[in-house]
Design a protein around this motif. Structure first.
Motif, PDB file in Angstrom:
ATOM      1  N   MET A 259      11.095  35.276 -35.633  1.00  0.00           N
ATOM      2  CA  MET A 259       9.941  36.127 -35.360  1.00  0.00           C
ATOM      3  C   MET A 259       8.615  35.391 -35.557  1.00  0.00           C
ATOM      4  O   MET A 259       7.609  35.747 -34.934  1.00  0.00           O
ATOM      5  N   ILE A 260       8.596  34.362 -36.387  1.00  0.00           N
ATOM      6  CA  ILE A 260       7.387  33.533 -36.488  1.00  0.00           C
ATOM      7  C   ILE A 260       7.105  32.892 -35.132  1.00  0.00           C
ATOM      8  O   ILE A 260       5.960  32.865 -34.659  1.00  0.00           O
ATOM      9  N   GLY A 261       8.165  32.371 -34.486  1.00  0.00           N
ATOM     10  CA  GLY A 261       7.987  31.783 -33.162  1.00  0.00           C
ATOM     11  C   GLY A 261       7.562  32.809 -32.126  1.00  0.00           C
ATOM     12  O   GLY A 261       6.698  32.545 -31.292  1.00  0.00           O
ATOM     13  N   ASN A 295       1.480  35.613 -42.382  1.00  0.00           N
ATOM     14  CA  ASN A 295       0.371  34.777 -41.902  1.00  0.00           C
ATOM     15  C   ASN A 295       0.376  34.663 -40.386  1.00  0.00           C
ATOM     16  O   ASN A 295      -0.678  34.694 -39.744  1.00  0.00           O
ATOM     17  N   ALA A 296       1.579  34.527 -39.807  1.00  0.00           N
ATOM     18  CA  ALA A 296       1.690  34.424 -38.352  1.00  0.00           C
ATOM     19  C   ALA A 296       1.231  35.714 -37.674  1.00  0.00           C
ATOM     20  O   ALA A 296       0.536  35.684 -36.650  1.00  0.00           O
ATOM     21  N   ILE A 297       1.622  36.858 -38.235  1.00  0.00           N
ATOM     22  CA  ILE A 297       1.207  38.148 -37.662  1.00  0.00           C
ATOM     23  C   ILE A 297      -0.312  38.304 -37.763  1.00  0.00           C
ATOM     24  O   ILE A 297      -0.967  38.747 -36.814  1.00  0.00           O
ATOM     25  N   MET A 298      -0.857  37.941 -38.907  1.00  0.00           N
ATOM     26  CA  MET A 298      -2.296  38.044 -39.106  1.00  0.00           C
ATOM     27  C   MET A 298      -3.041  37.137 -38.122  1.00  0.00           C
ATOM     28  O   MET A 298      -4.039  37.539 -37.517  1.00  0.00           O
ATOM     29  N   ASP A 299      -2.550  35.920 -37.937  1.00  0.00           N
ATOM     30  CA  ASP A 299      -3.159  34.997 -36.984  1.00  0.00           C
ATOM     31  C   ASP A 299      -3.079  35.544 -35.564  1.00  0.00           C
ATOM     32  O   ASP A 299      -4.018  35.395 -34.776  1.00  0.00           O
ATOM     33  N   MET A 300      -1.958  36.204 -35.249  1.00  0.00           N
ATOM     34  CA  MET A 300      -1.804  36.799 -33.915  1.00  0.00           C
ATOM     35  C   MET A 300      -2.858  37.871 -33.663  1.00  0.00           C
ATOM     36  O   MET A 300      -3.513  37.894 -32.609  1.00  0.00           O
ATOM     37  N   TYR A 301      -3.067  38.755 -34.644  1.00  0.00           N
ATOM     38  CA  TYR A 301      -4.059  39.816 -34.470  1.00  0.00           C
ATOM     39  C   TYR A 301      -5.467  39.247 -34.359  1.00  0.00           C
ATOM     40  O   TYR A 301      -6.293  39.747 -33.587  1.00  0.00           O
TER      41      TYR A 301
END
Length: 707
Positions: A259-261, A295-301
């Motif tokens: 899911m990070i990818g 962190n990945a989800i936050m960066d995506m938003y």
């Protein structure tokens, strides 16, 4: 050195002589299914092994706290003959390779002096080399292992080696090791197979990695994750998401790494809807929201423009890393909330160069170069050492505000601290010197760079155009094409600007046409503006107007293009067309004071005072005020900005006194020049001794006042 090892590896009997092309795992070689099974990695240190517990020396070895103590144990092992026991000697090698008191140099000394080191000893030493400060030593160690000939590499030998090839991007070495794997028939092992995929994607060979993946019968979740994240790292987000969908169809359950990818792919594509769906999927399936995944989800938003949701995730995180804080700093800076970004930066429990770079870069992106340099000075005061990224941001800030002195200081800092002049940093230096007025130094840096890309060539072409060196700019453009680099829209903007500055109408027409015909690039608004300006300066007003009318409909309503034609009408005294274009501009932007002023001046130049008065009356009636001019000056590395009637500077009184005297001097010189036209030159003779210098406070400006 690495290439030498490749040659030596090829010379060993284990591997076939140099194949003409790198081989990949064939479907036949991968058809041997290796059933997944639980097994203990023999390279793990097992301090509770029964033999270790029963032997006093080996038990004591596990309690050593320094290399000196290890040497004492080794001496006892030599004296008692225990060193000749394969298990005992391997424990000594293992301790020196991977323990908290590890010393890889001493580990290899022990290993090379053993009479018959077993496979465990070689494998654990290779693992230790991979985790050492010089991971490339695994190649040397592996070569020694093959030369020794006493042990045959197994499936635990290759994963750490392939991991190092992936991390250091040693593609050629990786392919040689892959040939060894095929020769030994280890390609069907799931651990080796996954390491091969990881190595291939890390070395940029995604197509070959996909072929290996598709033809394999021994893939597991790690295989899917390796390829998905490999696609993400190489900028192929769409391929990563497509592979994720295939994974779901085959019924393979994703984990946090998967899911990070997926989330990172949504961020790369800036697809907020898909990103939200991925986030919802994570919550519904109950996946563990690890710190990297959060962190990945936050960066995506952040990248998709939903700062509020990013902040919510940040606030709900129980443990925040420096990556978490930096992601939010980037988010606030990206949307121009610099005060909030500064507050977050100050609240960070620990700060390295990355969050500073994020905020400085945010200022630069918002074209707040002065604020970016001020933050850079604050960063230095905090004893945070800048890196190449910091230098690139600061050089861009210098380019924006013309801070040449700061740019020169950065150039010297780069040399003093031996920062690597990579393409990005070198390009930023070229751009800074060109935009700050030192084209000679810009050319020097350009030719000193070890590598250049299309952006570097674009920077020097634009710089030469800015300095009026039209023919040189075109020459560099042609050389860029000759070396095989493709120009982009910005490159052509520099070329057309060069043609405009040099009055090269025919060349401008040619390159404007080549954008679409030869390079498959569609002219944008700025390209049309350059062409209109070029034609207008040459007096080809009808052709310029015709070009505007032939533009795509979305460009025809832009005031910049019409403004270029309007300026040309005034220069060439075409009042009829100028009046028509001026009214068009007033329709597009009735509050632009520059249009009113230029139109009134054009009427004044044509002695049409009544119409000029009507324009000024219209301007007052609409409440339009002339935008005050702004200028800047750099003194001792500090940039000062001034607007009309600005008295905010502490030395404003001295500055205005200097300006008054400069104005009087210029008026006197102009008066003398007029007299010279009608009088004998002897009337203008005067002694230089009657002049005295005028200094403006601490400024380096100087004028002369007639006594």
């Amino acid at each position: 050195m690495i290439l030498l090892y490749v040659i030596e590896l090829r010379s060993l009997q284990l591997i076939p002589k140099s194949p003409s092309k790198p081989r990949f795992l064939s479907s036949s070689s991968l058809s041997r299914r290796s059933l997944p099974r639980f097994r203990e990695n023999p390279t793990n240190r097992n301090a509770t092994h029964p033999i270790v517990l029963k032997n006093p020396l080996l038990s004591l070895l596990e309690k050593c706290k320094s290399l000196c103590q290890v040497k004492q144990i080794q001496a006892q092992m030599v004296m008692t003959g225990l060193i000749f026991d394969g298990f005992a000697s391997s424990r000594l090698v293992c301790f020196c390779a991977v323990s908290d008191c590890r010393n890889f140099d001493y580990c290899t000394k022990i290993l090379y002096n053993l009479q018959n080191p077993n496979l465990f000893s070689w494998n654990i030493a290779i693992r230790g080399a991979a985790e050492s400060e010089n991971p490339e030593d695994v190649i040397v160690l592996y070569r020694k292992m093959l030369e020794h000939g006493g042990c045959r590499p197994d499936n635990f030998t290759y994963p750490p080696m392939l991991k190092i090839c992936a991390g250091l991007v040693l593609k050629d070495v990786g392919h040689e090791i892959l040939d060894h794997i095929l020769k030994l028939g280890l390609d069907a092992d799931i651990y080796v197979h996954n390491a091969v995929i990881h190595m291939l994607v890390s070395c940029g060979e995604q197509e070959l990695a996909r072929k290996v993946f598709d033809e394999s019968l021994v893939r597991d979740l790690v295989s899917w994750n390796s390829l998905i994240n490999g696609y993400v790292r190489s900028g192929r987000a769409k391929d990563a998401l497509e592979l994720f969908r295939e994974m779901q169809v085959e019924g393979v359950e994703p984990d946090e790494v998967t899911m990070i990818g997926v989330v990172s792919s949504c961020a790369e594509l800036e697809n907020l809807n898909m990103g939200r769906e991925s986030h919802q999927y994570i919550e519904e399936t109950g996946l563990n929201l690890t710190i990297p995944l959060a962190n990945a989800i936050m960066d995506m938003y952040v990248k998709c423009g939903d700062l509020e949701e990013a902040q919510r995730i940040f606030d709900n995180m129980e443990k925040k890393t420096i990556v978490s804080w930096t992601a939010m700093v980037v988010g606030y800076a990206r949307f121009g909330f610099f005060n909030a970004a500064r507050k977050l930066l100050e609240e960070m429990p620990e700060r390295d160069v990355v969050p500073w770079n994020a905020l400085i870069g945010g200022y630069v992106q918002a074209e707040c170069g002065k604020e970016a340099l001020a933050l850079f000075h604050e960063m230095q005061a905090g004893n945070v050492r800048p890196d190449e990224v910091t230098m690139v941001h600061c050089l861009s800030a210098c380019s924006q505000i013309g801070a040449l002195d700061v740019g020169i200081w950065i150039d010297q800092y780069i040399k003093k601290h031996n920062l690597y002049l990579n393409v990005a940093l070198g390009t930023a230096l070229v751009d800074m010197y060109a935009k700050c007025g030192n084209i000679t130094r810009a050319l020097q840096v350009f030719h000193e760079m070890p590598a250049r890309n299309s952006l570097t060539w674009t920077a020097i072409i634009g710089g030469l155009a800015l300095h009026g060196s039209a023919h040189d700019a075109i020459s560099y453009f042609l050389e860029m094409i000759d070396v095989g680099l493709m120009p982009d829209e910005i490159t052509f903007l520099g070329v057309l600007s060069a043609c405009c500055h040099g009055g090269l109408v025919d060349e401008g027409r040619k390159y404007f046409a080549q954008m679409s015909s030869k390079f498959n690039l569609y002219p944008q608004l700025k390209h049309y503006s350059c062409m209109v300006d070029l034609l207008g300066r040459a007096g080809l007003l009808e052709e310029a107007e015709e070009l505007i009318n032939s533009m795509p409909i979305q460009f025809q309503t832009d005031a910049v293009v019409w403004g270029a034609l309007f300026f040309a009408c005034r220069v060439h005294g075409n009042v009829l067309m100028g009046q028509r274009v001026g009214m068009k501009l007033l329709e597009l932007d009735p509050h632009d004071s520059g249009t009113y002023v230029l139109l009134a001046n054009m009427y004044g130049d044509a002695n049409m005072w009544e119409k000029a008065g009507k324009v000024r009356k219209m301007m007052r009636k609409r409440g339009v005020e002339k935008t005050p001019g702004c200028s800047s000056i750099e003194v001792n590395g500090i940039v000062y900005e001034f607007i009309v009637r600005d008295k905010s500077h502490p030395e404003s009184e001295q500055i205005y006194n200097c300006l008054v005297q400069l104005t009087r001097q210029s008026e006197f010189v102009e008066c003398m020049s007029d007299l010279a036209i009608h009088s004998d030159d002897s009337l203008l003779s005067f002694e230089l001794e009657t002049q005295r210098p005028i200094f403006c406070g601490n400024y380096s400006a100087q004028a002369y006042c007639i006594m």
